[in-house]
Design a protein around this motif. Structure first.
Motif, PDB file in Angstrom:
ATOM      1  N   THR A  17      10.671   3.438   3.757  1.00 48.90           N
ATOM      2  CA  THR A  17       9.906   3.429   2.510  1.00 48.90           C
ATOM      3  C   THR A  17      10.728   2.840   1.375  1.00 48.90           C
ATOM      4  O   THR A  17      10.228   2.057   0.560  1.00 48.90           O
ATOM      5  N   TYR A  77       3.293  13.498   2.722  1.00 51.24           N
ATOM      6  CA  TYR A  77       4.209  12.412   2.356  1.00 51.24           C
ATOM      7  C   TYR A  77       3.481  11.325   1.564  1.00 51.24           C
ATOM      8  O   TYR A  77       3.975  10.850   0.533  1.00 51.24           O
ATOM      9  N   CYS A 125       2.788  12.534  -1.826  1.00 55.39           N
ATOM     10  CA  CYS A 125       4.019  12.480  -2.616  1.00 55.39           C
ATOM     11  C   CYS A 125       4.272  11.065  -3.134  1.00 55.39           C
ATOM     12  O   CYS A 125       4.599  10.870  -4.312  1.00 55.39           O
ATOM     13  N   LEU A 126       4.100  10.069  -2.268  1.00 53.49           N
ATOM     14  CA  LEU A 126       4.312   8.681  -2.685  1.00 53.49           C
ATOM     15  C   LEU A 126       3.277   8.257  -3.724  1.00 53.49           C
ATOM     16  O   LEU A 126       3.582   7.508  -4.657  1.00 53.49           O
ATOM     17  N   ARG A 138       4.145   6.671  -7.514  1.00 54.39           N
ATOM     18  CA  ARG A 138       3.980   5.225  -7.702  1.00 54.39           C
ATOM     19  C   ARG A 138       3.364   4.862  -9.049  1.00 54.39           C
ATOM     20  O   ARG A 138       3.296   3.691  -9.414  1.00 54.39           O
ATOM     21  N   LEU A 179       0.660   1.108  -3.161  1.00 49.58           N
ATOM     22  CA  LEU A 179       1.730   1.378  -2.201  1.00 49.58           C
ATOM     23  C   LEU A 179       2.484   0.097  -1.865  1.00 49.58           C
ATOM     24  O   LEU A 179       3.695   0.106  -1.664  1.00 49.58           O
ATOM     25  N   TYR A 188       6.307   0.232  -2.879  1.00 50.16           N
ATOM     26  CA  TYR A 188       7.208   0.462  -1.745  1.00 50.16           C
ATOM     27  C   TYR A 188       7.139  -0.627  -0.668  1.00 50.16           C
ATOM     28  O   TYR A 188       7.893  -0.566   0.305  1.00 50.16           O
TER      29      TYR A 188
END
Length: 380
Positions: free
Chosen positions: A76, A168, A171-172, A176, A181, A185
């Protein structure tokens, strides 16, 4: 009275020291002792997959290992090339450079995402509920929320693969801000059909998977059980970080190149590999053509071939069209495929292989749009 005041003063100083030392302590993974391994279900009939509510997708309902979590986090926040280039700093006794997970563990330890336990790193042990929550708090340190709910009773129990992936991604998403995404990442979600793995395709390197979209790495994941199914995955470049679910159990492979047919069998080339399927002789397509193939339990049950084609000088190759000298701008299907039959065996190409100013390819049409290009000539 003076002695009493001295005792009070000494007690106050000790209490202040305790407070400061606890505030400055390092956030460690909760230790796993040999007598306190993560608890696992004793129910041998527990399903390994379940339907995710509201989506119809099948997801993994098995514990996720610390090694797989290390891979997800490392990829990631880093490119694969950088991960492999890091100097090896870890000295755990339960991993070595020959293990697939070693470079990922090295990366997350160097960057402070994960630490070891009192038995090494324990790469193949399940991640516990408590460890999962601590990890996610480290990743999204500026977000004041708990991503994984647990109690004193279940804090040492394994978190399931699907539960971890959901937490997860959540969380990302929190971290962000206004970026996607991909922007934040370099991660993308993609639907792919599993065509081959080293288990059924000897030409594939280890941990490589042939799909209808190309070849992807799946290091550490068990993907053979999803053969001939359409699945959704989370990608970083050409490496699969996570399996997100089964989208379709009996999918249709679109725009496949028919390499060979014989006695209730057909061999296709797609995504960089070839694969032979059982197929009733009455519906076998024409060799050398492009076709859509509907699968059912690994067998081709429906074929739709496309024979309309044009060959013309290429003026421009765009994202959603190709401009030809005599045919103007022709729209292309989103999943248009490009093949080359120059040489002994077909090869998998991208749009960049369609050279402006040449007419080395024939363009296959499906409902008036280009579904495939077959490069069958070399420049003179």
């Amino acid at each position: 009275m003076k002695k009493k005041n001295n005792k009070i003063l000494l007690f106050s100083i000790l209490w202040i020291l305790v407070i400061f030392s606890s505030c400055g302590s390092k956030l460690e993974d909760p230790p796993i002792t040999r007598s306190e391994k993560p608890k696992q279900s004793n129910n041998s009939n527990e399903p390994k997959e379940q339907n995710q509510l509201g989506t119809g997708k099948k997801v993994m309902n098995i514990p996720i290992s610390r090694a797989m979590v290390a891979k997800m986090i490392a990829l990631t926040f880093n490119d694969l090339g950088d991960i492999m280039a890091f100097d090896r700093e870890i000295q755990f006794e339960d991993t070595d450079p020959n293990q697939w997970y070693d470079p990922y563990i090295n990366t997350v330890v160097i960057q402070g995402f994960m630490q070891g336990t009192d038995v090494g790193f324990a790469p193949l042990d399940p991640l516990t509920m408590e460890q999962a929550n601590l990890l996610l708090q480290r990743i999204a340190s500026d977000v004041s929320t708990s991503f994984v709910s647990f109690s004193a009773k279940n804090r040492k129990q394994p978190i399931s693969y699907s539960q971890w992936v959901e937490a997860y991604l959540n969380c990302l998403e929190k971290g962000r801000k206004d970026q996607s995404l991909q922007e934040a990442y370099g991660l993308t979600k993609k639907n792919i059909i599993v065509i081959g793995t080293p288990a059924n395709t000897s030409s594939l390197p280890s941990w490589s998977m042939g799909t209808d979209q190309g070849i992807y790495g799946f290091t550490g994941l068990a993907m053979d059980s999803y053969m001939d199914q359409k699945i959704q995955v989370l990608l970083k470049g050409n490496e699969i970080l996570a399996f997100l679910g089964v989208v379709e159990e009996n999918p249709t492979i679109t725009h496949a190149y028919i390499q060979n047919t014989e006695q209730e069998q057909l061999t296709i080339f797609i995504g960089g590999i070839q694969r032979t399927y059982a197929c009733e002789e009455s519906i076998l397509p024409i060799t050398g053509n492009i076709a859509d193939l509907t699968l059912q339990q690994g067998k081709v049950v429906q074929v739709k071939g496309y024979q309309e084609e044009v060959r013309d000088r290429i003026l421009q190759v765009g994202g959603n069209h190709i401009e030809l000298a005599q045919h103007k701008k022709l729209p292309v299907w989103e999943d248009m495929k490009v093949y080359s039959t120059v040489g002994e065996t077909p090869t998998w190409k991208g749009k960049s292989a369609l050279l402006v100013g040449t007419q080395l390819a024939r363009f296959i049409l499906k409902e008036g749009k280009i579904c495939a290009a077959i490069i069958d000539q070399t420049p003179t």
